[in-house]
Scaffold this motif. Structure first.
Motif, mmCIF file in Angstrom:
data_model
loop_
_atom_site.group_PDB
_atom_site.id
_atom_site.type_symbol
_atom_site.label_atom_id
_atom_site.label_comp_id
_atom_site.label_asym_id
_atom_site.label_seq_id
_atom_site.Cartn_x
_atom_site.Cartn_y
_atom_site.Cartn_z
ATOM 1 N N PHE A 63 -6.414 19.554 -73.079
ATOM 2 C CA PHE A 63 -5.718 20.780 -73.178
ATOM 3 C C PHE A 63 -4.750 21.361 -71.909
ATOM 4 O O PHE A 63 -3.494 21.982 -71.441
ATOM 5 N N TRP A 64 -5.713 20.663 -70.836
ATOM 6 C CA TRP A 64 -5.131 21.308 -69.094
ATOM 7 C C TRP A 64 -3.693 20.426 -69.468
ATOM 8 O O TRP A 64 -2.879 21.346 -69.131
ATOM 9 N N THR A 65 -3.803 19.294 -69.087
ATOM 10 C CA THR A 65 -2.311 18.939 -69.330
ATOM 11 C C THR A 65 -1.720 18.761 -70.440
ATOM 12 O O THR A 65 -0.546 18.126 -69.978
ATOM 13 N N TYR A 66 -1.867 18.408 -71.642
ATOM 14 C CA TYR A 66 -1.515 18.723 -72.811
ATOM 15 C C TYR A 66 -0.242 20.464 -72.860
ATOM 16 O O TYR A 66 0.639 20.211 -73.053
ATOM 17 N N GLY A 67 -0.772 21.059 -72.437
ATOM 18 C CA GLY A 67 0.152 22.302 -71.963
ATOM 19 C C GLY A 67 0.733 22.575 -70.519
ATOM 20 O O GLY A 67 2.481 22.463 -70.604
ATOM 21 N N LEU A 68 0.761 21.646 -69.861
ATOM 22 C CA LEU A 68 1.409 22.110 -68.356
ATOM 23 C C LEU A 68 2.418 20.537 -68.700
ATOM 24 O O LEU A 68 3.610 20.737 -67.873
ATOM 25 N N LEU A 71 6.750 21.422 -70.573
ATOM 26 C CA LEU A 71 7.889 21.318 -70.056
ATOM 27 C C LEU A 71 8.514 20.366 -69.363
ATOM 28 O O LEU A 71 9.340 19.641 -69.587
ATOM 29 N N VAL A 72 7.772 19.699 -68.699
ATOM 30 C CA VAL A 72 8.322 18.214 -68.735
ATOM 31 C C VAL A 72 8.654 17.117 -69.645
ATOM 32 O O VAL A 72 9.780 16.441 -69.456
ATOM 33 N N MET A 73 8.132 17.290 -70.497
ATOM 34 C CA MET A 73 8.570 15.865 -71.159
ATOM 35 C C MET A 73 9.910 16.956 -72.077
ATOM 36 O O MET A 73 10.996 15.919 -73.097
ATOM 37 N N GLY A 74 9.746 18.339 -72.531
ATOM 38 C CA GLY A 74 10.813 18.856 -72.780
ATOM 39 C C GLY A 74 12.275 18.344 -71.811
ATOM 40 O O GLY A 74 13.249 18.064 -72.860
ATOM 41 N N PHE A 232 2.148 31.521 -80.929
ATOM 42 C CA PHE A 232 0.783 31.190 -80.630
ATOM 43 C C PHE A 232 -0.927 32.566 -81.656
ATOM 44 O O PHE A 232 -1.462 31.785 -82.168
ATOM 45 N N CYS A 233 0.351 33.151 -82.714
ATOM 46 C CA CYS A 233 -0.249 34.132 -83.439
ATOM 47 C C CYS A 233 -0.796 32.922 -84.887
ATOM 48 O O CYS A 233 -1.601 32.759 -85.581
ATOM 49 N N TYR A 234 0.230 31.904 -85.247
ATOM 50 C CA TYR A 234 -0.125 30.749 -86.425
ATOM 51 C C TYR A 234 -1.149 29.916 -85.766
ATOM 52 O O TYR A 234 -2.138 29.558 -86.508
ATOM 53 N N GLY A 235 -0.637 29.636 -84.363
ATOM 54 C CA GLY A 235 -2.060 28.117 -83.683
ATOM 55 C C GLY A 235 -2.841 28.997 -83.488
ATOM 56 O O GLY A 235 -4.715 28.605 -83.803
ATOM 57 N N GLY A 359 8.904 22.396 -75.426
ATOM 58 C CA GLY A 359 8.422 22.626 -74.400
ATOM 59 C C GLY A 359 7.791 23.787 -74.066
ATOM 60 O O GLY A 359 5.902 23.975 -74.254
ATOM 61 N N LEU A 360 8.249 24.866 -74.371
ATOM 62 C CA LEU A 360 8.051 25.964 -74.175
ATOM 63 C C LEU A 360 6.846 26.583 -75.161
ATOM 64 O O LEU A 360 6.133 26.984 -74.670
ATOM 65 N N GLN A 361 8.073 26.508 -76.071
ATOM 66 C CA GLN A 361 6.637 26.968 -77.324
ATOM 67 C C GLN A 361 5.358 26.411 -77.401
ATOM 68 O O GLN A 361 4.442 26.895 -77.811
ATOM 69 N N GLN A 362 5.709 24.988 -77.043
ATOM 70 C CA GLN A 362 4.137 24.775 -77.075
ATOM 71 C C GLN A 362 2.936 25.404 -75.987
ATOM 72 O O GLN A 362 1.893 24.677 -75.746
ATOM 73 N N VAL A 363 3.805 25.198 -75.079
ATOM 74 C CA VAL A 363 2.773 25.971 -73.388
ATOM 75 C C VAL A 363 1.930 26.488 -74.666
ATOM 76 O O VAL A 363 0.795 27.324 -74.438
ATOM 77 N N ALA A 364 2.594 27.905 -75.052
ATOM 78 C CA ALA A 364 1.961 29.194 -76.075
ATOM 79 C C ALA A 364 1.861 28.598 -76.859
ATOM 80 O O ALA A 364 0.174 28.995 -76.923
#
Length: 434
Positions: A63-68, A71-74, A232-235, A359-364
């Motif tokens: 999750f560390w790199t998946y979240g970080l 935005l880069v991938m987006g 976030f709430c769904y996840g 990408g921003l949504q996936q950070v949440a």
């Protein structure tokens, strides 16, 4: 990438490419969850001499790199297309999965998990970038519903398959085979998908369009914040089910580990099926003249409210009713799945910003995974049972319903070149107006 209608390399059969994207999503979930089965294997634990703290490091490393890197991938897919960036990242995470079966130190294990997380970060931004370019509004709900089935069946299939391979072969063979076999997906991807790598002129135009929606511009939109809160709430609920549902069924409801896995499968199969049906029904309502935003918001709110029935399972006295509410609550959350994703990542988002916004949504979403696992464990420690963890789920689901009603409005959507979202772009269909 966004081009004119004559230049756009639209898929001749977008549904076949969608199937490939769903399979890739399923593979990504199998690769990211295979470690959970290994951590239950005594040989694996003995091989690395893992303490509980070190097991926590391994579980969280992904999750560390998946979240970080979301935005880069987006940013990458908004400017350089989907086909080749996805192919490179897919090959990288499969190779890292296979190499996990060869490494001999804890540091190398963590490194492989970090690589897998970074490479898999492309999955969601690239997939929704492609769907945004190749499906009309009246098709997006069904398309997203079918796509997300890969993410729901991935955990359901991955855990028992990984466990079977470990028991009948070894944890090394499990990692190597899942990584190598996954690479077979690349052949149809490279053959079936038309290249969307832009020319120099197209790249310059794409960069200009993409730069018209900056990260700051997205964060200034209440719709974007509403999408992050919903994700976030769904996840929070879905990651709770991935991490704590088996323990709840075994420790509080007295099921065997084998039967807990069976009911976990039913729950995730239920949400996958409901998500697909709800997305399709919303599409039909929109194609008959319904307002896209209002229709999808209605399904999202209904799904969040339906998911709150998880609390009835916590207080149910009989095992039968507890299992009923356990399966039903996650299944009803399926009303949210496709419609919330379509609304917050496609319908209300300008095409040039789909990748960056996703990408921003996936950070949440990534944050929800870490918070759900840790907070649920602390609440279980404090309360001594699973009522407090489920009360937390109830609270987040109510927040999601209220948030959907208040923040997800067309007037607050991000703008491109100061043009309102519902004003037609050069190659986009205008959204239905009320």
């Amino acid at each position: 990438m966004e081009t004119s209608d004559t230049q756009r390399p639209a898929a001749a059969n977008p549904w076949s490419i969608l199937l490939l994207l769903a399979i890739a999503l399923l593979i990504s979930f199998i690769d990211r969850t295979s470690l959970s089965s290994a951590l239950a294997d005594k040989n694996f634990l003995r091989e690395f001499g893992l303490t509980s703290v070190e097991r926590g490091w391994l579980n969280s490393a992904f999750f560390w790199t998946y979240g970080l890197f979301q935005l880069v991938m987006g940013w990458i897919v908004d400017r350089y297309g989907v086909k080749w960036p996805y192919a490179v990242c897919f090959a990288l995470w499969c190779a890292a999965t296979a190499l996990t079966g060869i490494v001999t130190t804890l540091g190398a294990l963590i490194a492989m998990r970090l690589v897998i997380g970074a490479a898999e970060a492309i999955v969601i931004p690239a997939s929704y970038r492609w769907m945004g370019d190749n499906f009309q509004e009246s098709q997006k709900g069904l398309a997203v519903g079918l796509f997300t089935m890969g993410g729901k069946f991935g955990p359901a299939i991955g855990a028992p398959v990984a466990a079977w391979m470990i028991v009948n072969h070894s944890w090394q063979a499990m990692f190597i085979l899942t990584g190598v076999v996954g690479l077979l997906w690349l052949a149809p991807w490279l053959l079936m998908l038309k290249s969307d790598l832009p020319s120099r002129a197209q790249m310059a135009a794409a960069k200009k369009r993409a730069s018209s929606v900056t990260l700051g511009g997205l964060l200034a939109s209440p719709v974007v914040w509403g999408g992050m809160i919903n994700n976030f709430c769904y996840g929070y609920f879905t990651f709770y089910c991935m991490t704590w549902m088996p323990a709840y069924l075994v420790e509080q409801r007295g099921l065997s580990l084998e039967n807990s896995g069976l009911y976990t499968f039913f729950s995730f199969a239920g949400i996958a099926i409901v998500a697909t049906i709800a997305g399709w029904v919303a599409d039909r309502m929109i194609s008959r003249g319904g307002d896209a935003v209002k229709v999808r918001k209605g399904f999202v709110i209904a799904g969040f409210i339906g998911g709150t029935t998880v609390l009835l399972g916590a207080y149910a006295e009989s095992l039968t009713m507890a299992l009923f509410w356990n399966v039903l609550s996650l299944s009803l959350l399926g009303f949210v799945t496709a419609n919330n994703t379509t609304l917050c990542k496609l319908t209300l988002i300008p095409k040039p910003a789909i990748g960056l916004n996703t990408g921003l949504q996936q950070v949440a979403t990534s944050l929800a995974g870490g918070v759900s696992a840790s907070l649920s464990g602390w609440l279980l420690h404090v309360g001594g049972n699973y009522e407090l963890p489920m009360l937390a789920i109830f609270g987040f689901l109510v927040l999601g319903a209220v948030n959907s009603l208040v923040l997800l409005q067309r007037k607050w959507a991000p703008k491109v070149n100061d043009t309102p979202l519902d004003q037609p772009q050069a190659d986009a269909h205008p959204l239905p107006r009320t």
